[in-house]
Design a protein around this motif. Structure first.
Motif, PDB file in Angstrom:
ATOM      1  N   LEU A 207      -2.575   7.324  -6.523  1.00 49.23           N
ATOM      2  CA  LEU A 207      -1.640   6.773  -6.165  1.00 49.23           C
ATOM      3  C   LEU A 207      -1.917   5.455  -4.821  1.00 49.23           C
ATOM      4  CD1 LEU A 207       0.978   9.441  -5.755  1.00 49.23           C
ATOM      5  CD2 LEU A 207       1.378   7.712  -7.622  1.00 49.23           C
ATOM      6  N   GLU A 208      -2.810   5.146  -4.841  1.00 49.83           N
ATOM      7  CA  GLU A 208      -3.251   4.640  -4.076  1.00 49.83           C
ATOM      8  C   GLU A 208      -3.083   2.765  -4.549  1.00 49.83           C
ATOM      9  OE1 GLU A 208      -4.179   2.598  -0.221  1.00 49.83           O
ATOM     10  OE2 GLU A 208      -4.503   4.650  -0.508  1.00 49.83           O
ATOM     11  N   ARG A 209      -3.482   2.449  -5.450  1.00 51.90           N
ATOM     12  CA  ARG A 209      -3.415   1.612  -6.253  1.00 51.90           C
ATOM     13  C   ARG A 209      -1.575   1.087  -6.744  1.00 51.90           C
ATOM     14  NH1 ARG A 209      -6.999   0.602 -12.201  1.00 51.90           N
ATOM     15  NH2 ARG A 209      -5.947  -1.141 -11.969  1.00 51.90           N
ATOM     16  N   MET A 210      -0.811   1.809  -6.391  1.00 55.83           N
ATOM     17  CA  MET A 210       0.766   1.810  -6.422  1.00 55.83           C
ATOM     18  C   MET A 210       0.991   1.456  -5.612  1.00 55.83           C
ATOM     19  SD  MET A 210       0.298   2.029 -10.332  1.00 55.83           S
ATOM     20  CE  MET A 210       2.287   1.666 -10.011  1.00 55.83           C
ATOM     21  N   ALA A 223       6.052   5.963  -2.448  1.00 59.32           N
ATOM     22  CA  ALA A 223       5.996   6.724  -1.624  1.00 59.32           C
ATOM     23  C   ALA A 223       7.194   7.952  -1.566  1.00 59.32           C
ATOM     24  CB  ALA A 223       7.038   6.551  -0.770  1.00 59.32           C
ATOM     25  N   GLN A 224       7.461   8.713  -2.246  1.00 63.02           N
ATOM     26  CA  GLN A 224       8.153  10.049  -3.032  1.00 63.02           C
ATOM     27  C   GLN A 224       6.728  11.134  -2.677  1.00 63.02           C
ATOM     28  OE1 GLN A 224      11.424  10.426  -3.425  1.00 63.02           O
ATOM     29  NE2 GLN A 224      10.876   7.738  -2.565  1.00 63.02           N
ATOM     30  N   ARG A 225       5.349  10.383  -3.734  1.00 65.08           N
ATOM     31  CA  ARG A 225       4.492  11.517  -4.036  1.00 65.08           C
ATOM     32  C   ARG A 225       3.447  11.429  -3.177  1.00 65.08           C
ATOM     33  NH1 ARG A 225       2.896  10.781  -8.826  1.00 65.08           N
ATOM     34  NH2 ARG A 225       1.998  12.741  -9.086  1.00 65.08           N
ATOM     35  N   ALA A 231       1.447   8.625   2.381  1.00 60.57           N
ATOM     36  CA  ALA A 231       2.403   7.720   3.685  1.00 60.57           C
ATOM     37  C   ALA A 231       2.656   7.265   4.799  1.00 60.57           C
ATOM     38  CB  ALA A 231       3.003   9.106   2.907  1.00 60.57           C
ATOM     39  N   GLY A 232       1.429   8.216   5.211  1.00 65.17           N
ATOM     40  CA  GLY A 232       1.589   7.746   6.456  1.00 65.17           C
ATOM     41  C   GLY A 232       1.705   5.995   6.449  1.00 65.17           C
ATOM     42  N   ARG A 233       0.554   5.784   6.155  1.00 67.27           N
ATOM     43  CA  ARG A 233       0.048   4.038   6.125  1.00 67.27           C
ATOM     44  C   ARG A 233       1.246   3.087   5.145  1.00 67.27           C
ATOM     45  NH1 ARG A 233      -4.356   5.339   3.954  1.00 67.27           N
ATOM     46  NH2 ARG A 233      -4.710   5.365   2.014  1.00 67.27           N
ATOM     47  N   ARG A 250       9.026  12.200   2.805  1.00 67.46           N
ATOM     48  CA  ARG A 250       7.774  11.928   2.055  1.00 67.46           C
ATOM     49  C   ARG A 250       6.779  12.359   3.162  1.00 67.46           C
ATOM     50  NH1 ARG A 250       5.514  15.299  -1.610  1.00 67.46           N
ATOM     51  NH2 ARG A 250       3.604  14.518  -2.026  1.00 67.46           N
ATOM     52  N   LEU A 251       6.653  11.994   4.186  1.00 67.68           N
ATOM     53  CA  LEU A 251       5.519  12.297   5.600  1.00 67.68           C
ATOM     54  C   LEU A 251       6.290  13.571   6.418  1.00 67.68           C
ATOM     55  CD1 LEU A 251       3.176  11.946   6.868  1.00 67.68           C
ATOM     56  CD2 LEU A 251       3.768  10.397   8.263  1.00 67.68           C
ATOM     57  N   ALA A 252       7.611  13.821   6.833  1.00 64.60           N
ATOM     58  CA  ALA A 252       8.193  14.734   7.114  1.00 64.60           C
ATOM     59  C   ALA A 252       7.858  15.868   5.824  1.00 64.60           C
ATOM     60  CB  ALA A 252       9.967  14.294   7.457  1.00 64.60           C
TER      61      ALA A 252
END
Length: 267
Positions: A207-210, A223-225, A231-233, A250-252
């Motif tokens: 997912l980094e690419r998206m 961000a949902q996944r 997610a932190g970044r 998401r992170l929470a």
């Protein structure tokens, strides 16, 4: 007495033949057989398709005798119950309604002859029936909906053929089914809706690419996944507030699942 299985009265529909002439039962050849019929309700000579259909429902054994009738509705409806081996000549029928009826019933070995039919509805029906390489041969059909059906039904091994289709709805069908690594090839699709579907289906590790997509809706979907690191970044670096909020949520959620209670996002 004839047992009715359709509404008996259709007063607004005239009792005329396919050429608009009043139907005269006194000299009808059907009356000289043991076929069941009823004027204005079940008649092979009527112009109204439902009355024709009732006739053949009552008399399926008559179907073969009407495959060359001059009225296309009679031919098309007779096709539904005629012997299958009598249908191939109708592949070349002048009316697409007849050819559509034929496409529904012919064995697949014969249906392939209709892949290039001039009428889209016939080709749509063919695309709903063919399989494998026979179906792949329709991947370049001029009608986008035919190609959409091809993308929906092709075996996965043949589906990458549809990735470069000119119509986004066709590519969307491919994106809904492709697996890795072929799915990764669609990350840069020119249509937002397609890339969003890719973001929904990519493995988490990819997912980094998206996360750097120019459209914020794609980044929001990502961000949902996202993994905790991603997610932190995104929570701290994305330009769009909605994306940052989604990343925080998401992170929470990930932290909660891990039993970590400290806050992770700050206003």
């Amino acid at each position: 007495m004839i047992e009715r299985d359709w509404p008996a009265d259709e007063p607004d529909i005239p009792i005329v033949d396919w050429e608009g002439r009043a139907i005269d039962c006194s000299d009808c050849e059907v009356r000289r057989t043991d076929a069941r019929c009823e004027r204005g309700h079940a008649c092979v000579h009527d112009r109204y398709a439902r009355r024709i259909d009732r006739f053949f429902r009552w008399n399926p054994d008559q179907s073969n005798d009407y495959l060359d009738h001059p009225y296309f509705e009679v031919r098309a409806i007779a096709c539904r119950r005629a012997d299958v081996f009598r249908l191939p000549p109708l592949i070349r029928d002048e009316d697409e309604t007849v050819r559509l009826s034929v496409a529904v019933r012919l064995p697949l070995a014969q249906v392939v002859r209709l892949r290039r039919d001039p009428h889209r509805e016939v080709r749509i029906r063919v695309a709903m029936r063919l399989e494998g390489s026979d179906l792949l041969a329709m991947a370049d059909d001029e009608d986008y909906y035919v190609r959409k059906l091809v993308a929906r039904r092709l075996p996965l091994a043949l589906l990458p053929r549809m990735i470069g289709d000119s119509e986004w709805e066709v590519r969307m069908e491919a994106a809904k089914r492709l697996e890795m690594p072929e799915l990764l090839r669609m990350c840069d699709d020119r249509e937002t809706a397609v890339r969003r579907e890719v973001a929904r289906r990519l493995p988490e590790a990819m997912l980094e690419r998206m996360a750097h997509d120019p459209d914020w809706a794609i980044r929001w979907e990502t961000a949902q996944r996202a993994s905790a690191a991603l997610a932190g970044r995104m929570a701290s670096q994305d330009d769009e507030e909605e994306v940052r909020l989604a990343a925080c949520e998401r992170l929470a959620s990930l932290r909660h699942d891990e039993g970590i209670s400290e806050g992770v996002c700050h206003g």
